[in-house]
Design a protein around this motif. Sequence first.
Motif, mmCIF file in Angstrom:
data_model
loop_
_atom_site.group_PDB
_atom_site.id
_atom_site.type_symbol
_atom_site.label_atom_id
_atom_site.label_comp_id
_atom_site.label_asym_id
_atom_site.label_seq_id
_atom_site.Cartn_x
_atom_site.Cartn_y
_atom_site.Cartn_z
ATOM 1 N N CYS A 57 -27.594 63.656 -6.962
ATOM 2 C CA CYS A 57 -27.181 62.440 -7.658
ATOM 3 C C CYS A 57 -27.131 62.681 -9.167
ATOM 4 O O CYS A 57 -26.167 62.297 -9.838
ATOM 5 N N TYR A 58 -28.160 63.333 -9.689
ATOM 6 C CA TYR A 58 -28.187 63.634 -11.126
ATOM 7 C C TYR A 58 -27.026 64.552 -11.509
ATOM 8 O O TYR A 58 -26.383 64.371 -12.546
ATOM 9 N N GLN A 59 -26.758 65.520 -10.647
ATOM 10 C CA GLN A 59 -25.676 66.462 -10.937
ATOM 11 C C GLN A 59 -24.331 65.729 -11.002
ATOM 12 O O GLN A 59 -23.504 66.027 -11.846
ATOM 13 N N GLU A 60 -24.123 64.776 -10.109
ATOM 14 C CA GLU A 60 -22.854 64.048 -10.081
ATOM 15 C C GLU A 60 -22.764 62.972 -11.160
ATOM 16 O O GLU A 60 -21.697 62.743 -11.721
ATOM 17 N N GLN A 61 -23.887 62.297 -11.447
ATOM 18 C CA GLN A 61 -23.877 61.162 -12.375
ATOM 19 C C GLN A 61 -24.215 61.555 -13.812
ATOM 20 O O GLN A 61 -23.869 60.855 -14.750
ATOM 21 N N GLY A 62 -24.981 62.626 -13.970
ATOM 22 C CA GLY A 62 -25.405 63.047 -15.298
ATOM 23 C C GLY A 62 -26.571 62.248 -15.835
ATOM 24 O O GLY A 62 -26.942 62.368 -17.007
ATOM 25 N N LYS A 63 -27.183 61.423 -14.985
ATOM 26 C CA LYS A 63 -28.348 60.620 -15.376
ATOM 27 C C LYS A 63 -29.127 60.240 -14.119
ATOM 28 O O LYS A 63 -28.605 60.284 -13.011
ATOM 29 N N PHE A 64 -30.392 59.884 -14.324
ATOM 30 C CA PHE A 64 -31.229 59.487 -13.193
ATOM 31 C C PHE A 64 -31.079 58.010 -12.856
ATOM 32 O O PHE A 64 -31.386 57.593 -11.744
ATOM 33 N N ALA A 65 -30.623 57.216 -13.794
ATOM 34 C CA ALA A 65 -30.440 55.780 -13.550
ATOM 35 C C ALA A 65 -29.464 55.596 -12.387
ATOM 36 O O ALA A 65 -28.389 56.181 -12.362
ATOM 37 N N GLY A 66 -29.856 54.796 -11.430
ATOM 38 C CA GLY A 66 -29.030 54.533 -10.260
ATOM 39 C C GLY A 66 -29.313 55.462 -9.090
ATOM 40 O O GLY A 66 -28.849 55.220 -7.978
ATOM 41 N N CYS A 67 -30.052 56.544 -9.319
ATOM 42 C CA CYS A 67 -30.398 57.471 -8.234
ATOM 43 C C CYS A 67 -31.597 56.901 -7.480
ATOM 44 O O CYS A 67 -32.735 57.320 -7.671
ATOM 45 N N SER A 68 -31.319 55.919 -6.654
ATOM 46 C CA SER A 68 -32.370 55.214 -5.913
ATOM 47 C C SER A 68 -32.131 55.360 -4.415
ATOM 48 O O SER A 68 -31.029 55.707 -3.977
ATOM 49 N N ALA A 69 -33.154 55.075 -3.619
ATOM 50 C CA ALA A 69 -33.075 55.228 -2.167
ATOM 51 C C ALA A 69 -31.923 54.411 -1.599
ATOM 52 O O ALA A 69 -31.766 53.229 -1.901
ATOM 53 N N GLY A 70 -31.092 55.066 -0.795
ATOM 54 C CA GLY A 70 -29.978 54.388 -0.144
ATOM 55 C C GLY A 70 -28.731 54.285 -1.015
ATOM 56 O O GLY A 70 -27.742 53.702 -0.601
ATOM 57 N N ALA A 71 -28.758 54.836 -2.221
ATOM 58 C CA ALA A 71 -27.606 54.750 -3.117
ATOM 59 C C ALA A 71 -27.228 56.137 -3.614
ATOM 60 O O ALA A 71 -28.102 56.982 -3.840
ATOM 61 N N LEU A 72 -25.948 56.365 -3.789
ATOM 62 C CA LEU A 72 -25.426 57.601 -4.381
ATOM 63 C C LEU A 72 -25.937 58.864 -3.686
ATOM 64 O O LEU A 72 -26.208 59.870 -4.319
ATOM 65 N N GLY A 73 -26.088 58.800 -2.379
ATOM 66 C CA GLY A 73 -26.481 59.968 -1.597
ATOM 67 C C GLY A 73 -27.972 60.251 -1.528
ATOM 68 O O GLY A 73 -28.378 61.257 -0.952
ATOM 69 N N VAL A 74 -28.795 59.384 -2.108
ATOM 70 C CA VAL A 74 -30.250 59.569 -2.040
ATOM 71 C C VAL A 74 -30.747 58.921 -0.748
ATOM 72 O O VAL A 74 -30.581 57.716 -0.562
ATOM 73 N N PRO A 75 -31.351 59.697 0.157
ATOM 74 C CA PRO A 75 -31.804 59.110 1.423
ATOM 75 C C PRO A 75 -33.002 58.184 1.245
ATOM 76 O O PRO A 75 -33.747 58.280 0.275
ATOM 77 N N LYS A 76 -33.156 57.281 2.209
ATOM 78 C CA LYS A 76 -34.316 56.387 2.219
ATOM 79 C C LYS A 76 -35.505 57.130 2.824
ATOM 80 O O LYS A 76 -35.343 58.019 3.652
ATOM 81 N N LEU A 77 -36.693 56.750 2.388
ATOM 82 C CA LEU A 77 -37.916 57.333 2.940
ATOM 83 C C LEU A 77 -38.215 56.699 4.293
ATOM 84 O O LEU A 77 -38.000 55.505 4.489
ATOM 85 N N VAL A 78 -38.706 57.505 5.217
ATOM 86 C CA VAL A 78 -39.095 56.996 6.521
ATOM 87 C C VAL A 78 -40.601 57.144 6.691
ATOM 88 O O VAL A 78 -41.226 58.015 6.084
ATOM 89 N N THR A 79 -41.172 56.290 7.513
ATOM 90 C CA THR A 79 -42.610 56.315 7.774
ATOM 91 C C THR A 79 -42.924 57.401 8.805
ATOM 92 O O THR A 79 -42.287 57.479 9.846
#
Length: 146
Positions: A57-79
Motif C-alpha cells: 500500500c505504501y509503495q503504491e500510495q507513497g504514504k501510510f495514510a489510508g493503509c488500513s485493514a480492508g482498504a487498498l489491499g491491506v488484509p483484515k486481521l483474523v482471530t
Amino acid sequence: MKQVQKGFTLIELMIVVAIIGILAAIAIPQYGNYVSRSKAAGAAAEIASVRTGVALCYQEQGKFAGCSAGALGVPKLVTTKNILTGGTVVDGVITVDTGATDTSNTALTIIDTPTFTAGDATMVWTNTGTTCDDVRGFKKGAGDCK
C-alpha cells in the motif's frame, strides 16, 4: 540364617520426593514463560501478511495514510489462538492483542509501526507493545523490539 532386607528407607523416599518438588517448582514457571513466548512469536508470524499489505500500500500510495485493514489491499486481521479479537490496522500501524500473557494473565500487545526513509532498501517496523518483555515475550532485538 540372616535375612537381607530389600527396598528403600523412608528417608531415601523423602529425599527423592523433595528433589522432584524442587525441580517442579522451577520447571512449571519456565514452561509458562515458554508457552507465552511461543504465542507471541506465533502472533508476529501471523501478522506478516498484513505487514506485506501495508508495505505494498505504501509503495503504491507513497504514504501510510489510508493503509488500513480492508482498504487498498491491506488484509483484515483474523482471530486465532495467537491473535485475539480486536486487532486493528490504521494508517499502517498494526495493533493486536496476542495469546501471550504476562504473569498476571493479561494479554500482551503488539503495536507495530512502519517507517520508511527515502533511499533505504527496506521498511523498518518498530514494536512498542507489551510483547517487548524479556521474560514472557520478545527479547531485545527480536519481534521488532528495540
